[in-house]
Motif scaffolding. Structure first.
Motif, PDB file in Angstrom:
ATOM      1  N   LYS A 159      13.274  30.481  31.495  1.00  0.00           N
ATOM      2  CA  LYS A 159      12.502  30.492  32.728  1.00  0.00           C
ATOM      3  C   LYS A 159      13.426  30.815  33.906  1.00  0.00           C
ATOM      4  O   LYS A 159      14.515  30.259  34.021  1.00  0.00           O
ATOM      5  CB  LYS A 159      11.836  29.130  32.947  1.00  0.00           C
ATOM      6  CG  LYS A 159      10.821  28.763  31.869  1.00  0.00           C
ATOM      7  CD  LYS A 159      10.231  27.386  32.136  1.00  0.00           C
ATOM      8  CE  LYS A 159       9.242  27.010  31.036  1.00  0.00           C
ATOM      9  NZ  LYS A 159       8.682  25.646  31.237  1.00  0.00           N
ATOM     10  N   ASN A 160      12.985  31.705  34.757  1.00  0.00           N
ATOM     11  CA  ASN A 160      13.769  32.079  35.946  1.00  0.00           C
ATOM     12  C   ASN A 160      15.154  32.612  35.593  1.00  0.00           C
ATOM     13  O   ASN A 160      16.144  32.265  36.226  1.00  0.00           O
ATOM     14  CB  ASN A 160      13.897  30.882  36.907  1.00  0.00           C
ATOM     15  CG  ASN A 160      12.542  30.361  37.357  1.00  0.00           C
ATOM     16  OD1 ASN A 160      11.656  31.145  37.693  1.00  0.00           O
ATOM     17  ND2 ASN A 160      12.389  29.037  37.333  1.00  0.00           N
ATOM     18  N   ARG A 161      15.233  33.384  34.534  1.00  0.00           N
ATOM     19  CA  ARG A 161      16.451  34.074  34.087  1.00  0.00           C
ATOM     20  C   ARG A 161      17.456  33.121  33.438  1.00  0.00           C
ATOM     21  O   ARG A 161      17.435  31.913  33.645  1.00  0.00           O
ATOM     22  CB  ARG A 161      17.142  34.812  35.246  1.00  0.00           C
ATOM     23  CG  ARG A 161      16.342  35.975  35.814  1.00  0.00           C
ATOM     24  CD  ARG A 161      17.003  36.525  37.067  1.00  0.00           C
ATOM     25  NE  ARG A 161      18.362  37.017  36.830  1.00  0.00           N
ATOM     26  CZ  ARG A 161      19.155  37.448  37.812  1.00  0.00           C
ATOM     27  NH1 ARG A 161      18.745  37.412  39.075  1.00  0.00           N
ATOM     28  NH2 ARG A 161      20.368  37.902  37.536  1.00  0.00           N
ATOM     29  N   LEU A 162      18.331  33.736  32.659  1.00  0.00           N
ATOM     30  CA  LEU A 162      19.463  33.002  32.104  1.00  0.00           C
ATOM     31  C   LEU A 162      20.433  32.653  33.230  1.00  0.00           C
ATOM     32  O   LEU A 162      20.447  33.304  34.279  1.00  0.00           O
ATOM     33  CB  LEU A 162      20.171  33.853  31.047  1.00  0.00           C
ATOM     34  CG  LEU A 162      19.380  34.148  29.765  1.00  0.00           C
ATOM     35  CD1 LEU A 162      20.107  35.204  28.934  1.00  0.00           C
ATOM     36  CD2 LEU A 162      19.162  32.886  28.944  1.00  0.00           C
ATOM     37  N   ARG A 163      21.264  31.629  32.993  1.00  0.00           N
ATOM     38  CA  ARG A 163      22.232  31.187  33.995  1.00  0.00           C
ATOM     39  C   ARG A 163      23.646  31.343  33.447  1.00  0.00           C
ATOM     40  O   ARG A 163      23.940  30.967  32.308  1.00  0.00           O
ATOM     41  CB  ARG A 163      22.006  29.714  34.355  1.00  0.00           C
ATOM     42  CG  ARG A 163      20.615  29.391  34.879  1.00  0.00           C
ATOM     43  CD  ARG A 163      20.552  27.930  35.339  1.00  0.00           C
ATOM     44  NE  ARG A 163      20.946  27.009  34.292  1.00  0.00           N
ATOM     45  CZ  ARG A 163      20.123  26.521  33.376  1.00  0.00           C
ATOM     46  NH1 ARG A 163      18.858  26.875  33.374  1.00  0.00           N
ATOM     47  NH2 ARG A 163      20.562  25.662  32.473  1.00  0.00           N
ATOM     48  N   GLY A 164      24.512  31.887  34.272  1.00  0.00           N
ATOM     49  CA  GLY A 164      25.909  32.043  33.871  1.00  0.00           C
ATOM     50  C   GLY A 164      26.548  30.705  33.557  1.00  0.00           C
ATOM     51  O   GLY A 164      26.224  29.676  34.157  1.00  0.00           O
ATOM     52  N   ASN A 165      27.488  30.714  32.612  1.00  0.00           N
ATOM     53  CA  ASN A 165      28.147  29.477  32.205  1.00  0.00           C
ATOM     54  C   ASN A 165      29.422  29.841  31.434  1.00  0.00           C
ATOM     55  O   ASN A 165      29.667  31.001  31.127  1.00  0.00           O
ATOM     56  CB  ASN A 165      27.208  28.641  31.330  1.00  0.00           C
ATOM     57  CG  ASN A 165      27.614  27.185  31.258  1.00  0.00           C
ATOM     58  OD1 ASN A 165      28.648  26.773  31.793  1.00  0.00           O
ATOM     59  ND2 ASN A 165      26.808  26.376  30.586  1.00  0.00           N
ATOM     60  N   ARG A 166      30.200  28.843  31.111  1.00  0.00           N
ATOM     61  CA  ARG A 166      31.382  29.029  30.280  1.00  0.00           C
ATOM     62  C   ARG A 166      31.023  28.656  28.852  1.00  0.00           C
ATOM     63  O   ARG A 166      30.414  27.615  28.596  1.00  0.00           O
ATOM     64  CB  ARG A 166      32.523  28.145  30.790  1.00  0.00           C
ATOM     65  CG  ARG A 166      33.778  28.130  29.928  1.00  0.00           C
ATOM     66  CD  ARG A 166      34.853  27.265  30.578  1.00  0.00           C
ATOM     67  NE  ARG A 166      36.037  27.131  29.722  1.00  0.00           N
ATOM     68  CZ  ARG A 166      36.208  26.155  28.837  1.00  0.00           C
ATOM     69  NH1 ARG A 166      35.269  25.217  28.685  1.00  0.00           N
ATOM     70  NH2 ARG A 166      37.319  26.094  28.118  1.00  0.00           N
ATOM     71  N   TYR A 167      31.412  29.526  27.907  1.00  0.00           N
ATOM     72  CA  TYR A 167      31.159  29.228  26.502  1.00  0.00           C
ATOM     73  C   TYR A 167      32.404  29.575  25.695  1.00  0.00           C
ATOM     74  O   TYR A 167      32.957  30.676  25.822  1.00  0.00           O
ATOM     75  CB  TYR A 167      29.963  30.007  25.954  1.00  0.00           C
ATOM     76  CG  TYR A 167      29.686  29.724  24.493  1.00  0.00           C
ATOM     77  CD1 TYR A 167      29.207  28.473  24.091  1.00  0.00           C
ATOM     78  CD2 TYR A 167      29.943  30.675  23.510  1.00  0.00           C
ATOM     79  CE1 TYR A 167      28.972  28.191  22.753  1.00  0.00           C
ATOM     80  CE2 TYR A 167      29.711  30.406  22.168  1.00  0.00           C
ATOM     81  CZ  TYR A 167      29.237  29.152  21.798  1.00  0.00           C
ATOM     82  OH  TYR A 167      29.012  28.856  20.468  1.00  0.00           O
ATOM     83  N   VAL A 168      32.838  28.616  24.874  1.00  0.00           N
ATOM     84  CA  VAL A 168      34.003  28.819  24.021  1.00  0.00           C
ATOM     85  C   VAL A 168      33.512  28.984  22.580  1.00  0.00           C
ATOM     86  O   VAL A 168      32.906  28.068  22.012  1.00  0.00           O
ATOM     87  CB  VAL A 168      34.984  27.629  24.103  1.00  0.00           C
ATOM     88  CG1 VAL A 168      36.195  27.888  23.213  1.00  0.00           C
ATOM     89  CG2 VAL A 168      35.414  27.381  25.543  1.00  0.00           C
ATOM     90  N   PHE A 169      33.735  30.141  21.995  1.00  0.00           N
ATOM     91  CA  PHE A 169      33.339  30.355  20.605  1.00  0.00           C
ATOM     92  C   PHE A 169      34.170  29.460  19.696  1.00  0.00           C
ATOM     93  O   PHE A 169      35.410  29.492  19.750  1.00  0.00           O
ATOM     94  CB  PHE A 169      33.555  31.818  20.207  1.00  0.00           C
ATOM     95  CG  PHE A 169      32.641  32.791  20.885  1.00  0.00           C
ATOM     96  CD1 PHE A 169      31.367  33.032  20.395  1.00  0.00           C
ATOM     97  CD2 PHE A 169      33.055  33.475  22.022  1.00  0.00           C
ATOM     98  CE1 PHE A 169      30.520  33.929  21.011  1.00  0.00           C
ATOM     99  CE2 PHE A 169      32.222  34.380  22.644  1.00  0.00           C
ATOM    100  CZ  PHE A 169      30.948  34.607  22.142  1.00  0.00           C
ATOM    101  N   PRO A 170      33.531  28.662  18.833  1.00  0.00           N
ATOM    102  CA  PRO A 170      34.301  27.829  17.900  1.00  0.00           C
ATOM    103  C   PRO A 170      35.141  28.668  16.930  1.00  0.00           C
ATOM    104  O   PRO A 170      36.176  28.221  16.457  1.00  0.00           O
ATOM    105  CB  PRO A 170      33.212  27.050  17.143  1.00  0.00           C
ATOM    106  CG  PRO A 170      32.005  27.126  18.015  1.00  0.00           C
ATOM    107  CD  PRO A 170      32.088  28.426  18.735  1.00  0.00           C
TER     108      PRO A 170
END
Length: 429
Positions: A159-170
């Motif tokens: 809803k209301n677009r995705l939000r930027g964030n930090r993601y660390v691939f395991p």
């Protein structure tokens, strides 16, 4: 069902044109879902997987048109294709389509980013292991997606677009890096992907997205930063040459002996594999027009390899290298760390006289002085071409069954090899 017949013993001499990379073309095609403008892709290979993805994208409403072929090449070689997703008519990717090709699952990222929703079938297992999609789900959830799994489908909404964030691939995942990078281009704010895949295909996709107006930094490193934009435009972009095809034909020359120019190949895309091949006694000579590969008939030296994410030795060349090592002068150890169940070609190589024993994730290959042709069965794309490589050096006739695997990833394989002196032909049922 078609088969390929090989009579071994001929050296390879001449030129082999390297096609556009399948593993680069597929995510680039999927990126067309991110814009209502036309995305024009040059050097798209003519392969079964590409044709299947065209059908899958058509299910979502993507129109396409083909513009001719590369200069000085025969009908059927790499093409320029225009993709236009002006109107997304369906955000569902059904099981009957996704089950035929795992990469089609990647539409979840662009559909979610542009349309705010996607219903995509779980792809299930495949011949080389389960290859789960948990990293895709966790990454999209980190970008604010609401995700449920119901009746074999992933239901995702933003809803209301995705939000930027930090993601660390395991763990490093090329597919998940593709998907999250595409999704983040239209998210609100900044996304940082850490422990991202560094493969050339990721860089090729990032360059295309940048040409479409995306703001991406760090592709080719383990940290990729994406600043979301409101919309992307069309672009014109070229698919990189296929590094797996390059390595495969280089190993074929090493196996059969000879002197071949791999036209259009880029050494920087697979330097780790070329370094390993040089240790076998094969000459690798980068030139302006590609890579020249020579072996003058001297013995093949055994080399130990372990598959690793880029820039290490690629898992997609493991089976081909094992085919080469079957005639090395000594013992080699090949360790597979990327995919489970990726040694199914061992029993088929054994039918040709190879001596291979398995110890967990490691295959121990005791080189033999000669192989003898036999009927063999392809189990997956890379395993099938390892049998072709072995057949080029085996005495007598080798017939490879189930060659539809080869058609998924190698453009006109028998034509390219026969043009360099191999006795190889397709037998139609």
């Amino acid at each position: 069902m078609d088969r390929i017949r090989i009579v071994g013993g001929n050296h390879l001499e001449g030129r082999i044109p390297i096609s556009g990379a399948k593993n680069a073309a597929l995510p680039l095609m999927i990126a067309s879902l991110l814009t209502d403008d036309t995305l024009t892709l040059e050097n798209v290979p003519h392969l079964a997987d590409v044709e299947q993805l065209i059908r899958i994208l058509g299910n979502h409403g993507v129109d396409y048109s083909v513009n001719g072929r590369r200069e000085s090449q025969n009908e059927g070689y790499s093409r320029t294709i225009n993709f236009t997703a002006r109107n997304i008519v369906d955000t569902t990717a059904p099981y009957e389509l996704v089950s035929k090709m795992r990469a089609s699952f990647w539409v979840i990222g662009p559909l979610l980013a542009r349309m705010g929703e996607a219903k995509v079938s779980l792809p299930g297992g495949c011949a080389i292991g389960t290859r789960p999609v948990d990293l895709f789900i966790e990454g999209l959830q980190a970008l604010g997606a609401d995700i449920d799994v119901d009746s074999g489908y992933i239901l995702s909404k933003a809803k209301n677009r995705l939000r930027g964030n930090r993601y660390v691939f395991p763990k490093v995942s090329v597919g998940a890096t593709h998907v999250l990078m595409m999704a983040a281009t239209l998210a609100r704010g900044e996304t940082v992907l850490e422990n991202a895949a560094r493969e050339p295909e990721v860089v090729n996709l990032a360059e295309c997205l940048i040409a479409m107006g995306a703001k991406i930094d760090g592709a080719g490193t383990s940290t990729i930063t994406i600043e979301g934009v409101d919309a992307l435009s069309g672009a014109r972009h070229r698919v990189i040459p296929d590094r797996i095809e390059t390595g495969t034909y280089a190993m074929a020359v090493a196996m059969a002996g000879g002197d071949v120019l791999l036209e259009g190949a880029r050494a920087d895309l697979l330097q780790g594999a070329l370094d390993v091949l040089a240790q076998t006694g094969t000459e690798i000579i980068p030139v302006n027009s590609g890579i020249r590969v020579r072996r003058n008939g001297s013995g093949i030296s055994p080399v130990d390899v372990t598959t690793e994410p880029f820039p290490g030795f690629p898992t997609d060349l493991q089976a081909q290298f094992m085919g080469l090592m079957t005639m090395a002068k000594g013992k080699s150890r090949i360790t597979e760390t990327i995919f489970e169940n990726r040694f199914m070609h061992v029993q088929e190589l054994a039918r040709l006289g190879a001596h291979i024993t398995l110890a967990g994730q490691t295959a121990i290959v005791e080189g033999v002085s000669k192989l003898k042709g036999a009927p063999v069965m392809a189990t997956d794309l890379r395993a099938s071409v390892s049998l072709v490589i072995a057949g080029l050096a085996a005495e007598g006739e080798t017939v490879v069954n189930r060659v539809y695997h080869l058609d998924r990833g190698f453009e006109r394989l028998e034509e390219k090899l026969s043009g360099c002196g191999a006795t190889i032909e397709r037998l139609s049922s």
